[in-house]
Design a protein around this motif. Structure first.
Motif, PDB file in Angstrom:
ATOM      1  N   PRO A   1       3.133  -2.420   0.639  1.00 25.80           N
ATOM      2  CA  PRO A   1       3.243  -3.513   1.618  1.00 25.80           C
ATOM      3  C   PRO A   1       2.626  -4.829   1.170  1.00 25.80           C
ATOM      4  O   PRO A   1       2.888  -5.865   1.784  1.00 25.80           O
ATOM      5  CB  PRO A   1       2.487  -2.952   2.843  1.00 25.80           C
ATOM      6  CG  PRO A   1       2.606  -1.474   2.715  1.00 25.80           C
ATOM      7  CD  PRO A   1       2.529  -1.215   1.235  1.00 25.80           C
ATOM      8  N   LEU A   2       1.800  -4.807   0.101  1.00 22.16           N
ATOM      9  CA  LEU A   2       1.189  -6.045  -0.364  1.00 22.16           C
ATOM     10  C   LEU A   2       2.231  -7.075  -0.795  1.00 22.16           C
ATOM     11  O   LEU A   2       2.001  -8.285  -0.708  1.00 22.16           O
ATOM     12  CB  LEU A   2       0.235  -5.768  -1.530  1.00 22.16           C
ATOM     13  CG  LEU A   2      -1.037  -4.955  -1.220  1.00 22.16           C
ATOM     14  CD1 LEU A   2      -1.809  -4.692  -2.503  1.00 22.16           C
ATOM     15  CD2 LEU A   2      -1.916  -5.673  -0.213  1.00 22.16           C
TER      16      LEU A   2
ATOM     17  N   ALA B   1      -3.659  -9.056  10.649  1.00 21.97           N
ATOM     18  CA  ALA B   1      -3.542  -8.331   9.386  1.00 21.97           C
ATOM     19  C   ALA B   1      -3.582  -6.826   9.616  1.00 21.97           C
ATOM     20  O   ALA B   1      -2.833  -6.063   8.989  1.00 21.97           O
ATOM     21  CB  ALA B   1      -4.657  -8.753   8.434  1.00 21.97           C
ATOM     22  N   ALA B   2      -4.461  -6.389  10.522  1.00 19.14           N
ATOM     23  CA  ALA B   2      -4.563  -4.959  10.832  1.00 19.14           C
ATOM     24  C   ALA B   2      -3.273  -4.451  11.478  1.00 19.14           C
ATOM     25  O   ALA B   2      -2.811  -3.337  11.176  1.00 19.14           O
ATOM     26  CB  ALA B   2      -5.753  -4.709  11.759  1.00 19.14           C
TER      27      ALA B   2
ATOM     28  N   PHE C   1      -3.856 -11.250   1.948  1.00 19.52           N
ATOM     29  CA  PHE C   1      -3.400 -11.707   3.264  1.00 19.52           C
ATOM     30  C   PHE C   1      -3.854 -13.141   3.513  1.00 19.52           C
ATOM     31  O   PHE C   1      -3.064 -13.989   3.953  1.00 19.52           O
ATOM     32  CB  PHE C   1      -3.954 -10.783   4.347  1.00 19.52           C
ATOM     33  CG  PHE C   1      -3.703 -11.277   5.745  1.00 19.52           C
ATOM     34  CD1 PHE C   1      -2.487 -11.067   6.364  1.00 19.52           C
ATOM     35  CD2 PHE C   1      -4.700 -11.957   6.446  1.00 19.52           C
ATOM     36  CE1 PHE C   1      -2.256 -11.527   7.655  1.00 19.52           C
ATOM     37  CE2 PHE C   1      -4.480 -12.416   7.729  1.00 19.52           C
ATOM     38  CZ  PHE C   1      -3.250 -12.211   8.336  1.00 19.52           C
TER      39      PHE C   1
ATOM     40  N   SER D   1      -6.569  -6.366   0.034  1.00 16.39           N
ATOM     41  CA  SER D   1      -5.584  -6.695   1.070  1.00 16.39           C
ATOM     42  C   SER D   1      -6.007  -7.924   1.864  1.00 16.39           C
ATOM     43  O   SER D   1      -5.182  -8.786   2.189  1.00 16.39           O
ATOM     44  CB  SER D   1      -5.396  -5.502   2.016  1.00 16.39           C
ATOM     45  OG  SER D   1      -4.882  -4.385   1.325  1.00 16.39           O
TER      46      SER D   1
ATOM     47  N   SER E   1      -0.678  -4.133   8.701  1.00 15.75           N
ATOM     48  CA  SER E   1      -0.958  -2.973   7.842  1.00 15.75           C
ATOM     49  C   SER E   1      -0.578  -1.676   8.533  1.00 15.75           C
ATOM     50  O   SER E   1       0.064  -0.801   7.924  1.00 15.75           O
ATOM     51  CB  SER E   1      -2.445  -2.959   7.462  1.00 15.75           C
ATOM     52  OG  SER E   1      -2.795  -4.116   6.751  1.00 15.75           O
TER      53      SER E   1
ATOM     54  N   ALA F   1      -9.093  -2.421   0.980  1.00 13.88           N
ATOM     55  CA  ALA F   1      -9.252  -3.305   2.136  1.00 13.88           C
ATOM     56  C   ALA F   1      -9.640  -4.713   1.693  1.00 13.88           C
ATOM     57  O   ALA F   1      -9.145  -5.713   2.231  1.00 13.88           O
ATOM     58  CB  ALA F   1     -10.301  -2.742   3.083  1.00 13.88           C
TER      59      ALA F   1
ATOM     60  N   LEU G   1       2.416   0.788   7.222  1.00 16.98           N
ATOM     61  CA  LEU G   1       2.092   2.137   6.763  1.00 16.98           C
ATOM     62  C   LEU G   1       2.826   3.196   7.580  1.00 16.98           C
ATOM     63  O   LEU G   1       3.314   4.192   7.035  1.00 16.98           O
ATOM     64  CB  LEU G   1       0.581   2.360   6.832  1.00 16.98           C
ATOM     65  CG  LEU G   1      -0.244   1.578   5.805  1.00 16.98           C
ATOM     66  CD1 LEU G   1      -1.734   1.819   6.007  1.00 16.98           C
ATOM     67  CD2 LEU G   1       0.165   1.958   4.374  1.00 16.98           C
TER      68      LEU G   1
END
Length: 279
Positions: A85-86, A230-231, A191, A187, A234, A184, A238
């Protein structure tokens, strides 16, 4: 005699063009909710075209994992899936252009969007792709490093053996803890650099460094709200990986469209340039 040229001002055409530094707005939870609503609306307006970009990304992910299995690089499957996903912001370039045109109420077709996406190779977005892929490479490399340090005696002859070692041994728990912390951090860095920079480069004539700095300023102005966003990204990405990457057909387009609208709210438009944020 004093030279007429000493201390003189060079002609205007020799002066470097001034760099415009945009102002940034404070982002609120209401902005996230409104942007998400607008993103869903954009997806519903062109579901097949939006879904195409999600499908392309999902198919690439499936082929990537298949290649790892074929090459026998079993240990890379989980870190590659987690780090995949990055690179999503770069894959969403076509979605940003769709949202831009929908905001301006412009009619467009497949050729219009794909042409704009192809033209990005001539602009600064290519440098952003390099930054994104570099951080993805760092992610994979550090996973390989910690595997060698912590799980050096483990055997990964098959995927089941890798899962058993990682999830059911003390060394595996240590590896997961360190990998999660490092992941983390990477990321959060990526982000912060890209969340606003990617759509900004699609929207304005600016360089990628200025776009990244603007993105960092937006995150620093509203750290809690932006890291919450961002959370959400993610978690959604996922979860989308679980059904063989196919969930990305829906989540990637919605998140891509949403990011465009969030950018519009975070960075005031240039006079005569970008449109105002949708209500």
């Amino acid at each position: 005699m004093t030279s007429k040229t000493a201390g003189s001002t060079p002609p205007d055409k020799l002066k470097p063009p001034p760099q415009f530094v945009p102002e940034v707005n404070k982002v609120t939870a209401g902005d996230i909710a409104a942007s998400l609503k607008a993103g869903v609306s954009d997806f519903r307006a062109h579901p097949f075209m939006s879904g195409f970009f999600g499908l392309f990304y999902a198919v690439f992910g499936i082929l990537f994992v298949w290649c790892l299995v074929w090459l026998g690089a079993i240990w890379m499957i989980i870190p590659a899936a987690v780090g995949f996903p990055l690179v999503a912001p770069f894959a969403a370039a076509g979605l940003y252009e769709m949202s831009r045109r929908l905001q301006k109420r412009e009619r467009f077709g497949w050729s219009d969007i794909l042409t704009v996406v192809a033209d990005q190779r001539k602009r600064e977005l290519g440098w952003m792709a390099f930054v994104t892929l570099f951080i993805f490479w760092v992610w994979i490399y550090q996973i390989r490093l910690w595997l060698a340090i912590i799980l050096k005696d483990a055997s990964f002859s098959d995927f089941d053996g890798f899962l058993n070692t990682v999830f059911f041994t003390p060394q595996g728990w240590t590896f997961l803890a360190i990998g999660t912390c490092v992941g983390a951090f990477l990321s959060a860095v990526l982000f912060s650099l890209t969340v606003i920079a990617m759509p900004m480069l699609m929207d304005r004539e600016t360089n990628f460094v200025s776009a990244m700095l603007t993105s960092l300023r937006v995150v620093s102005e509203s750290p809690v709200v932006m890291l919450a966003w961002a959370a959400i990204i993610s978690a959604a990405m996922l979860v989308s990986l679980v059904p063989a990457f196919l969930g990305l057909i829906f989540t990637l387009p919605v998140l891509g469209h949403t990011t465009w609208h969030l950018y519009q709210r975070a960075v005031p438009p240039v006079q005569g340039g970008s449109v105002q944020p949708s209500p």
